[in-house]
Design a protein around this motif. Sequence first.
Motif, PDB file in Angstrom:
ATOM      1  N   UNK A 254       0.583  -1.207   0.066  1.00 30.96           N
ATOM      2  CA  UNK A 254       0.116   0.163  -0.063  1.00 30.96           C
ATOM      3  C   UNK A 254       0.926   1.163  -0.019  1.00 30.96           C
ATOM      4  N   UNK A 255       2.105   1.336   0.739  1.00 33.33           N
ATOM      5  CA  UNK A 255       2.852   2.368   0.495  1.00 33.33           C
ATOM      6  C   UNK A 255       3.473   2.615  -0.813  1.00 33.33           C
ATOM      7  N   UNK A 256       3.784   1.503  -1.759  1.00 27.60           N
ATOM      8  CA  UNK A 256       4.085   1.623  -2.959  1.00 27.60           C
ATOM      9  C   UNK A 256       2.787   2.282  -3.805  1.00 27.60           C
ATOM     10  N   UNK A 257       1.840   1.703  -3.571  1.00 25.12           N
ATOM     11  CA  UNK A 257       0.687   1.917  -4.341  1.00 25.12           C
ATOM     12  C   UNK A 257       0.450   3.561  -4.085  1.00 25.12           C
ATOM     13  N   UNK A 258       0.436   3.993  -2.773  1.00 24.17           N
ATOM     14  CA  UNK A 258       0.194   5.368  -2.562  1.00 24.17           C
ATOM     15  C   UNK A 258       1.146   6.263  -2.986  1.00 24.17           C
ATOM     16  N   UNK A 259       2.425   5.789  -3.262  1.00 27.92           N
ATOM     17  CA  UNK A 259       3.319   6.637  -3.655  1.00 27.92           C
ATOM     18  C   UNK A 259       3.303   6.917  -5.120  1.00 27.92           C
ATOM     19  N   UNK A 260       2.839   5.726  -5.961  1.00 26.75           N
ATOM     20  CA  UNK A 260       2.483   5.978  -7.328  1.00 26.75           C
ATOM     21  C   UNK A 260       1.530   6.885  -7.481  1.00 26.75           C
ATOM     22  N   UNK A 261       0.458   6.701  -6.765  1.00 24.64           N
ATOM     23  CA  UNK A 261      -0.750   7.510  -6.913  1.00 24.64           C
ATOM     24  C   UNK A 261      -0.282   8.937  -6.835  1.00 24.64           C
ATOM     25  N   UNK A 262       0.542   9.191  -5.632  1.00 29.02           N
ATOM     26  CA  UNK A 262       0.804  10.563  -5.288  1.00 29.02           C
ATOM     27  C   UNK A 262       1.703  11.302  -6.571  1.00 29.02           C
ATOM     28  N   UNK A 263       2.634  10.526  -7.080  1.00 26.01           N
ATOM     29  CA  UNK A 263       3.357  10.977  -8.290  1.00 26.01           C
ATOM     30  C   UNK A 263       2.536  11.467  -9.313  1.00 26.01           C
ATOM     31  N   UNK A 264       1.292  10.999  -9.398  1.00 32.43           N
ATOM     32  CA  UNK A 264       0.308  11.671 -10.534  1.00 32.43           C
ATOM     33  C   UNK A 264       0.392  13.165 -10.359  1.00 32.43           C
ATOM     34  N   UNK A 265       0.566  13.553  -9.088  1.00 31.57           N
ATOM     35  CA  UNK A 265       0.398  15.276  -9.094  1.00 31.57           C
ATOM     36  C   UNK A 265       1.569  15.779  -9.424  1.00 31.57           C
ATOM     37  N   UNK A 266       2.629  15.305  -9.763  1.00 34.56           N
ATOM     38  CA  UNK A 266       3.791  15.875 -10.365  1.00 34.56           C
ATOM     39  C   UNK A 266       3.441  16.345 -11.702  1.00 34.56           C
ATOM     40  N   UNK A 267       2.566  15.800 -12.673  1.00 32.65           N
ATOM     41  CA  UNK A 267       1.799  15.961 -13.919  1.00 32.65           C
ATOM     42  C   UNK A 267       1.179  17.078 -13.776  1.00 32.65           C
ATOM     43  N   UNK A 268       0.089  17.018 -12.924  1.00 35.10           N
ATOM     44  CA  UNK A 268      -1.110  17.780 -12.970  1.00 35.10           C
ATOM     45  C   UNK A 268      -0.733  19.181 -12.198  1.00 35.10           C
ATOM     46  N   UNK A 269       0.103  19.084 -10.856  1.00 33.18           N
ATOM     47  CA  UNK A 269       0.171  20.242 -10.174  1.00 33.18           C
ATOM     48  C   UNK A 269       1.363  20.849 -10.745  1.00 33.18           C
ATOM     49  N   UNK A 270       2.591  20.251 -10.899  1.00 33.50           N
ATOM     50  CA  UNK A 270       3.835  20.767 -11.280  1.00 33.50           C
ATOM     51  C   UNK A 270       3.874  21.083 -12.920  1.00 33.50           C
ATOM     52  N   UNK A 271       3.476  20.209 -13.591  1.00 31.46           N
ATOM     53  CA  UNK A 271       3.585  20.030 -15.042  1.00 31.46           C
ATOM     54  C   UNK A 271       2.558  20.823 -15.718  1.00 31.46           C
ATOM     55  N   UNK A 272       1.316  20.903 -15.287  1.00 25.29           N
ATOM     56  CA  UNK A 272       0.029  21.512 -15.894  1.00 25.29           C
ATOM     57  C   UNK A 272      -0.184  23.119 -15.340  1.00 25.29           C
ATOM     58  N   UNK A 273      -0.627  22.901 -14.088  1.00 26.19           N
ATOM     59  CA  UNK A 273      -1.394  24.121 -13.548  1.00 26.19           C
ATOM     60  C   UNK A 273      -0.276  24.838 -12.745  1.00 26.19           C
ATOM     61  N   UNK A 274       1.042  24.420 -12.590  1.00 22.09           N
ATOM     62  CA  UNK A 274       2.121  25.165 -11.942  1.00 22.09           C
ATOM     63  C   UNK A 274       1.730  25.559 -10.666  1.00 22.09           C
ATOM     64  N   UNK A 275       0.604  25.303 -10.172  1.00 20.38           N
ATOM     65  CA  UNK A 275       0.086  25.694  -8.738  1.00 20.38           C
ATOM     66  C   UNK A 275      -0.894  24.823  -8.149  1.00 20.38           C
ATOM     67  N   UNK A 276      -0.992  24.655  -6.785  1.00 20.92           N
ATOM     68  CA  UNK A 276      -1.879  23.671  -6.329  1.00 20.92           C
ATOM     69  C   UNK A 276      -3.350  24.316  -6.477  1.00 20.92           C
TER      70      UNK A 276
END
Length: 365
Positions: A254-276
């Motif tokens: 579950x820790x690995x699973x949660x880490x992978x899901x969390x990394x999606x935010x690199x694309x959406x938060x940092x890569x696309x919207x460039x803010x939270x």
Amino acid sequence: MGKMPLWADAILVPLISLLLAAFFSALVILGIGESPVEAFTLMVDGALKRSAGWGYTLYYTTNFIFTGLAVAVAFHARLFNIGGEGQAMIGGVGVALVCLYIPWPHWSLAIVGASIAAALFGAAWAFIPAYLQAKRGSHIVITTIMFNYIAFSVLGYLLVEVLRPTGQMDPASASFPEATHLPNFHEMFAPEGSRMFRGAPANVTFFLSLLACVFVWVLIWKTRLGYDIRSFGFSETAAKYAGISPVRITVIAMLISGALAGMMSVNTTLGESERLILNSTEGAGFVGIAVALMGRNHPIGILMAALLFGFLAQGGAELALWTDIPRELIVVIQALVILFTGALDNMVRMPLEKLFLTLGRKENA
């Protein structure tokens, strides 16, 4: 000789299931008075025939790869992690904190720091449901669903009360410094003066998602930990007899699973919207379940399934923009894909198994 070959299980069964889903999707489109041929043509044109369409398709694909891999890792341990949506939200908080409060000199360093923060925050959000499942027997499905709603509330509070700049109306953090901005596909691949990928949100995080596919393949099939995870998923009793700790595997998976899901935010938060922002996940955590099911919990299958669902997401936006077909119809098509590739999988598999069994008997006769 009568057993269904691996190529048929990996390719033929999903292909037939997709054709069945496409057939019934066409009936639905006909039922609302639209032409399925025109609708499909418009989806292909908007999602695949233009570089900007490809840019959006690959942006959605990146999200679905991360969430699909997250679900798959948990599936291999016989855990149904429905909390990818919440884990991605909290991962976004980690991305925002390291981007806003650490002065990164270059995006290449920022993406490393953001990825680590997103993985740690996502894993931390998955830890409590994992612990409750392993130690208290609380069902992982119930707790992860609950934590999705808690994550949304926590994110809303942080954006309104903590991270929102003074005087700003919308619930969002300040924009990240320019040095952290990730290069998008237009900046990476378009010749000078070209319109290739212009305006599309696809960015370098797509390649990070491909590395995540390689990581999961190595982890699950080439390491001792992956063997323990798969053994526990096949039979908890046999795994315990072999000395594998159910608590350890449940928590680690579950820790690995949660880490992978969390990394999606690199694309959406940092890569696309460039803010939270509040709604950056856009349901990708739930789509990841369908992606993992269709991809047979294998990274290559997940990559292919994520491309399909990325196409559906972008194609659906084109349908909603240029026709009277509501975008919600894409949810219906996704549901039909899930239905035939998941719930009704045996409806396709069993006749094929009988067919190959009959062919094998004839070869042996």
